[in-house]
Design a protein around this motif. Structure first.
Motif: not given
Length: 145
Positions: A120-145
């Motif tokens: 369960s914890i490994v699956l939670a960390f994989i979830t977090w990796l997907f969230i981290a990828m989304s976060s990086v994209v969001m930060f790039w979008l914020l920087a490009s505005v």
């Protein structure tokens, strides 16, 4: 404005959101099937965090589907739940390491499903990796505005 991989309203963004939702749901399913998880606060926190992540990711996936149907890009940055999910996964991992390696709790009490906790914890960390990828994209979008 640049279209980044994983941006809201794109197919890759939809894939990220669905990955977050599926892995968070799998983490919940595995943890709930483990005997005695509710006796430990860190594991209950993981369930609550992943439950919130499922709802949040599902909502964002629906928004992505809507944007794809009307063929419109969504370049508004959306909040992510990365910190909450990482904190829950880390606290649960800490408790599991304590149980398995430090105090041999899992060997002493064989009815405790330590293997299920680990999955369960490994699956939670994989979830977090997907969230981290989304976060990086969001930060790039914020920087490009």
């Amino acid at each position: 404005m640049k279209v980044l991989v994983g941006s809201p309203g794109t197919v890759s963004g939809l894939a990220l959101r669905l990955g977050q939702c599926l892995f968070a749901g799998a983490s919940i399913g595995v943890m709930v099937s483990a005997l005695g998880f509710s006796n430990y606060t860190a594991f209950c926190y993981l369930i609550a965090s992943m439950g919130l992540q499922v709802l949040w990711s599902l909502g964002l996936a629906c928004l992505d589907v809507y944007a794809l149907r009307i063929k419109r890009d969504l370049h508004n940055p959306v909040l992510v739940t990365a910190t909450l999910s990482l904190a829950a996964a880390c606290s649960s991992a800490g408790v599991t390491v304590l149980f398995i390696r430090d105090v041999d709790f899992c060997r002493t009490y064989t009815q405790i499903a330590c293997g299920m906790y680990e999955i369960s914890i490994v699956l939670a960390f994989i979830t977090w990796l997907f969230i981290a990828m989304s976060s990086v994209v969001m930060f790039w979008l914020l920087a490009s505005v």
